[in-house]
Design a protein around this motif. Sequence first.
Motif, mmCIF file in Angstrom:
data_model
loop_
_atom_site.group_PDB
_atom_site.id
_atom_site.type_symbol
_atom_site.label_atom_id
_atom_site.label_comp_id
_atom_site.label_asym_id
_atom_site.label_seq_id
_atom_site.Cartn_x
_atom_site.Cartn_y
_atom_site.Cartn_z
ATOM 1 N N TYR A 196 7.840 11.730 -19.876
ATOM 2 C CA TYR A 196 7.972 11.895 -18.430
ATOM 3 C C TYR A 196 9.260 11.228 -17.948
ATOM 4 O O TYR A 196 9.735 10.241 -18.534
ATOM 5 C CB TYR A 196 6.791 11.243 -17.709
ATOM 6 N N THR A 197 9.799 11.745 -16.859
ATOM 7 C CA THR A 197 10.978 11.125 -16.246
ATOM 8 C C THR A 197 10.707 10.684 -14.817
ATOM 9 O O THR A 197 11.585 10.095 -14.183
ATOM 10 C CB THR A 197 12.179 12.078 -16.265
ATOM 11 N N GLY A 198 9.502 10.976 -14.296
ATOM 12 C CA GLY A 198 9.172 10.603 -12.926
ATOM 13 C C GLY A 198 7.817 9.944 -12.812
ATOM 14 O O GLY A 198 6.917 10.207 -13.623
ATOM 15 N N LEU A 199 7.685 9.087 -11.805
ATOM 16 C CA LEU A 199 6.418 8.430 -11.506
ATOM 17 C C LEU A 199 6.149 8.560 -10.017
ATOM 18 O O LEU A 199 7.022 8.310 -9.181
ATOM 19 C CB LEU A 199 6.477 6.948 -11.885
ATOM 20 N N GLU A 200 4.939 8.961 -9.703
ATOM 21 C CA GLU A 200 4.483 9.100 -8.311
ATOM 22 C C GLU A 200 3.504 7.965 -8.020
ATOM 23 O O GLU A 200 2.625 7.687 -8.837
ATOM 24 C CB GLU A 200 3.818 10.468 -8.152
ATOM 25 N N ILE A 201 3.655 7.331 -6.885
ATOM 26 C CA ILE A 201 2.905 6.103 -6.622
ATOM 27 C C ILE A 201 1.910 6.286 -5.470
ATOM 28 O O ILE A 201 2.253 6.834 -4.418
ATOM 29 C CB ILE A 201 3.868 4.945 -6.307
ATOM 30 N N ALA A 202 0.699 5.818 -5.695
ATOM 31 C CA ALA A 202 -0.297 5.706 -4.633
ATOM 32 C C ALA A 202 -0.143 4.324 -4.001
ATOM 33 O O ALA A 202 -0.264 3.311 -4.712
ATOM 34 C CB ALA A 202 -1.701 5.881 -5.190
ATOM 35 N N PRO A 203 0.140 4.218 -2.718
ATOM 36 C CA PRO A 203 0.400 2.911 -2.098
ATOM 37 C C PRO A 203 -0.688 1.871 -2.336
ATOM 38 O O PRO A 203 -0.392 0.683 -2.489
ATOM 39 C CB PRO A 203 0.553 3.250 -0.616
ATOM 40 N N PHE A 204 -1.952 2.305 -2.402
ATOM 41 C CA PHE A 204 -3.030 1.322 -2.558
ATOM 42 C C PHE A 204 -2.984 0.613 -3.904
ATOM 43 O O PHE A 204 -3.636 -0.420 -4.084
ATOM 44 C CB PHE A 204 -4.406 1.971 -2.343
ATOM 45 N N THR A 205 -2.205 1.150 -4.857
ATOM 46 C CA THR A 205 -2.061 0.462 -6.141
ATOM 47 C C THR A 205 -1.082 -0.711 -6.038
ATOM 48 O O THR A 205 -1.022 -1.542 -6.944
ATOM 49 C CB THR A 205 -1.561 1.414 -7.244
ATOM 50 N N LEU A 206 -0.325 -0.766 -4.963
ATOM 51 C CA LEU A 206 0.655 -1.836 -4.766
ATOM 52 C C LEU A 206 0.127 -2.946 -3.869
ATOM 53 O O LEU A 206 0.417 -4.123 -4.097
ATOM 54 C CB LEU A 206 1.943 -1.271 -4.159
ATOM 55 N N ARG B 157 -1.852 -2.410 2.203
ATOM 56 C CA ARG B 157 -1.002 -1.577 3.049
ATOM 57 C C ARG B 157 0.436 -1.668 2.545
ATOM 58 O O ARG B 157 0.844 -2.707 2.031
ATOM 59 C CB ARG B 157 -1.073 -2.005 4.520
ATOM 60 N N ILE B 158 1.174 -0.608 2.716
ATOM 61 C CA ILE B 158 2.542 -0.585 2.206
ATOM 62 C C ILE B 158 3.393 -1.652 2.879
ATOM 63 O O ILE B 158 4.368 -2.154 2.286
ATOM 64 C CB ILE B 158 3.167 0.811 2.387
ATOM 65 N N THR B 159 3.044 -2.042 4.090
ATOM 66 C CA THR B 159 3.798 -3.086 4.793
ATOM 67 C C THR B 159 3.595 -4.453 4.155
ATOM 68 O O THR B 159 4.327 -5.397 4.478
ATOM 69 C CB THR B 159 3.389 -3.122 6.270
ATOM 70 N N ASP B 160 2.625 -4.583 3.261
ATOM 71 C CA ASP B 160 2.421 -5.840 2.531
ATOM 72 C C ASP B 160 3.355 -5.962 1.325
ATOM 73 O O ASP B 160 3.401 -7.025 0.693
ATOM 74 C CB ASP B 160 0.970 -5.943 2.037
ATOM 75 N N VAL B 161 4.054 -4.893 1.002
ATOM 76 C CA VAL B 161 4.957 -4.900 -0.151
ATOM 77 C C VAL B 161 6.345 -5.309 0.341
ATOM 78 O O VAL B 161 7.005 -4.560 1.068
ATOM 79 C CB VAL B 161 5.010 -3.525 -0.836
#
Length: 271
Positions: free
Chosen positions: A27-37, A40-44
């Motif tokens: 693979y050359t790409g990765l798609e991210i689900a925000p909850f895995t980070l 809320r995305i604002t917490d990253v």
Amino acid sequence: MRYAICNETFADWDHARICDTVASLGYTGLEIAPFTLAPRITDVSATRRAELTQQAKAAGIEILGLHWLLAKTTGFMITSPDAEIRATTAAYLCELARACRDLGGNILVLGSPLQRRIPEGATRSQATDYALLTLEQVLPALDETGVQLCLEPLAPTEADFLNTADEGLAMMQRLNHPLVKLHLDVKAMSSEAEPIPTILRKHIPHTGHFHANDPNLRGPGFGDMDFRPIFAALHETNYPGWVSVEVFDYKPDPVTIARESIRYMRECAAN
């Protein structure tokens, strides 16, 4: 053909390990689900976003974008009759666009069926109007970031709103913005009356992203769906985007899913 896979397939794996593994499998790409980070995305933080991007680059992986945008959150609803909720939802989608840019991606896949239901007592037409009012507030952030918002039709078993590619196209056309596109998903398209290759030939010119999965919730090649006509249609229409594996059944294990999915897709694309 550019192949990617969604990071939630790998459950609690460390991001760097995911990147190294998917790269080793082709693979050359990765798609991210925000909850895995984070919740809320604002917490990253900006520092963490830069670290995630660098880890992907070190493995030769591109973070192409985000999906499951509103999953595992509360307080958001695209189709809400409440203007304040719509504004809050739009503001969060704007933050997701900025995070996507920071991670090096340019795609937001708007699925999130629980946050786009037809409100009680409302008609489908009213829900559409509410959704448009929400998404119109996101357009300036798309201009700011260069990120595409890809509207994802989902099967009636998953959502009661935006169920077909035609409905997605109609909403896209009403928003009338060059960075609003369609997202097409094999599992979702399998619920439509038209054959999947027919849908693809009709809608690929408007499509910004594509998910490969079987209607049985597993990866391509793990069920009865024949992907050879699907890849033929992608080839015939000169689809320029990613083919990203998204599964919902994580058996038998992440590595087997990833390895066998890309092996099968390459076999189909070669025929």
